[in-house]
Design a protein around this motif. Structure first.
Motif, PDB file in Angstrom:
ATOM      1  N   GLY A  67       0.793  -1.232   0.000  1.00 49.19           N
ATOM      2  CA  GLY A  67       0.000   0.000   0.000  1.00 49.19           C
ATOM      3  C   GLY A  67       0.819   1.271   0.000  1.00 49.19           C
ATOM      4  N   LYS A  68       2.153   1.161   0.115  1.00 49.33           N
ATOM      5  CA  LYS A  68       2.990   2.367   0.096  1.00 49.33           C
ATOM      6  C   LYS A  68       3.087   2.913  -1.324  1.00 49.33           C
ATOM      7  N   PRO A  69       3.190   4.251  -1.477  1.00 44.62           N
ATOM      8  CA  PRO A  69       3.223   4.827  -2.819  1.00 44.62           C
ATOM      9  C   PRO A  69       4.566   4.617  -3.516  1.00 44.62           C
ATOM     10  N   VAL A  70       4.496   4.522  -4.829  1.00 51.50           N
ATOM     11  CA  VAL A  70       5.673   4.507  -5.700  1.00 51.50           C
ATOM     12  C   VAL A  70       5.532   5.717  -6.617  1.00 51.50           C
ATOM     13  N   LYS A  71       6.493   6.626  -6.544  1.00 46.58           N
ATOM     14  CA  LYS A  71       6.460   7.778  -7.434  1.00 46.58           C
ATOM     15  C   LYS A  71       7.058   7.353  -8.774  1.00 46.58           C
TER      16      LYS A  71
END
Length: 457
Positions: free
Chosen positions: A285-289
């Protein structure tokens, strides 16, 4: 004695692939298929969902009976931005609408009138625009344009989860599919965006589980661990995340060059600039830019023009090697000389000037300019994050001029190339495995190569 294997269906828009991996994640079997597209009710080309489903089931049932393999687990990686809408009996209600299908302007206008403002919405959801590429908008479009069909939807399943559903009958959602520019997720709140609840779409979106979830099922009399599926871009990133303990970005090259920063402390916000910055999601669930550049497409367009100008055959560019003296000569009074056909950049001239007497010089000039665009894209993905390593995979890893120039521009970082032709499939197998990967995994499985910058004398 049968070999224990994990099966993976890796479904691209063009090629459909099936792999078997052993306990060391080595490929021991593969099979490819392609299906002709069919048309939706508007005549737009789309996936032949029935043919795909029949191929999945028949191939898997055949492999289950194979004497040499013992399938312990199965998972699915597919392209994103695609929903399968099923009724209460689990049958698809609509075609699998292609994300290239145009979205009616009145729908976009209606959406922002109700749920805008536009800029804040796009940045909050990690999108760059609104179209069918944002699959959440497909739900809004269906609700407004086909209300009778919409009422019959029991569940809207992202494509990877639909493939899993075919085998389990259990409808689920997972983070990587929700997080790939769908317009559904609020990255700041770490929940579905407010508009999803206002439109009551959450009622047809299945429960969210971790991408690492697998279901122990009795399938055709055999106990098999069945994964919930994963979005292919996030899947390709996973082997790197699992095996590297330093912060890095991954440059995945092809028609699009996409730079993934899975360690970002700064996902897209309203203040972020540029239309080619989007968010993806890791399996937790962590963002990936991510930044994207139409690199391979532009390369193809420009090489075709060079081939015609110098009257060489189509493959001539593949043999061009990096020449240090040519680089020094061109760099001395460097000037942008190529006008791009599919990229907009403020540095490009009004028209292309080919002022060189050899193909090799013109090609070096082209690559120097393309790599400057790539450097800009990589720097935008890194931002202010403390990233020390750059990994490059995909088609441009074989382009010596590209790699030499990239290593030169990032001489303060460690540059590595990998051969990850089945990266998304391998990531899919890894996501449901209990195995721990170590730092030697990429060298062993991905033909990892180190690249040092050239020295200017």
């Amino acid at each position: 004695m049968k070999q224990n294997v994990t099966a993976v269906f890796d479904i691209g828009k063009t090629n459909k692939k099936f792999f078997l991996f052993n306990d060391d994640f080595k490929e021991v079997y593969k099979e490819y298929a392609r299906f002709d597209e069919i048309e939706d009710e508007d005549g737009h080309p789309t996936e032949n969902l029935e043919a795909l489903q029949n191929w999945l089931k028949s191939l898997f049932n055949r492999i289950l009976e194979a004497e040499e393999f013992n399938i312990k687990a199965i998972n699915f990686s597919t392209y994103g931005a695609s929903f399968v809408h099923i009724d209460e009996n689990g049958n698809p209600l609509t075609p699998l609408y292609n994300y290239t299908k145009p979205l009616d302007q009145d729908i976009i206008d209606s959406f922002f009138e109700t749920h805008g403002p536009k800029d804040a919405f796009l940045k909050t959801t990690g999108c760059t625009d609104l179209s069918m590429l944002n699959s959440g908008l497909q739900l809004y479009w269906l609700k407004k344009k086909q209300p009778e069909v919409f009422k019959k939807i029991k569940y809207a399943l992202h494509l990877p989860q639909y493939l899993s559903y075919i085998f389990t009958g259990i409808p689920l959602s997972e983070y990587t599919s929700i997080g790939c520019h769908t317009g559904l997720w609020n990255y700041q709140e770490k929940d579905y965006h407010e508009w999803v609840y206002k439109e009551e779409l959450h009622k047809i979106l299945p429960p969210i589980v971790s991408t690492e979830t697998s279901l122990n099922m009795n399938y055709n009399g055999k106990r098999i661990k069945i994964g919930v599926g994963i979005h292919d871009s996030s899947s390709a990133l996973l082997p790197y995340v699992r095996s590297i303990n330093k912060k890095f970005v991954l440059v995945s090259t092809g028609t699009w060059s996409i730079v993934f920063n899975p360690f970002t402390e700064h996902p897209i916000t309203k203040e972020s600039d540029g239309t080619d910055v989007i968010n993806y999601m890791r399996i937790n669930g962590k963002p990936v830019k991510a930044t994207r550049l139409f690199l391979g497409n532009e390369y193809k367009l420009q090489v075709e023009k060079l081939d015609a100008f110098f009257e060489v055959d189509d493959n001539f560019h593949r043999a061009v090697k990096f020449d240090y003296d040519t680089y020094i000569e061109l760099n001395k009074d460097f000037k942008h000389r190529f006008r791009w056909g599919s990229i907009i950049d403020e540095t490009m001239p009004d028209k292309t000037e080919i002022v060189y007497d050899t193909y090799e010089k013109a090609y070096h000039q082209l690559m120097m300019e393309l790599v400057l665009l790539q450097v800009k894209s990589i720097n935008k993905a890194i931002g202010t994050d403390d990233v020390t390593r750059i990994y490059v995979d995909g088609g441009f890893t074989d382009n010596e001029v590209y790699i030499k120039l990239l290593a030169h521009h990032f001489k303060g970082k460690k540059l590595r190339t990998t051969n990850a032709s089945m990266g998304s499939a391998l990531g899919s197998a890894i996501s449901i495995s209990d195995s721990k990967l170590n730092s030697k995994f990429l060298k062993k499985n991905y033909a990892l190569k180190k690249h040092t910058p050239f020295i200017i004398g």
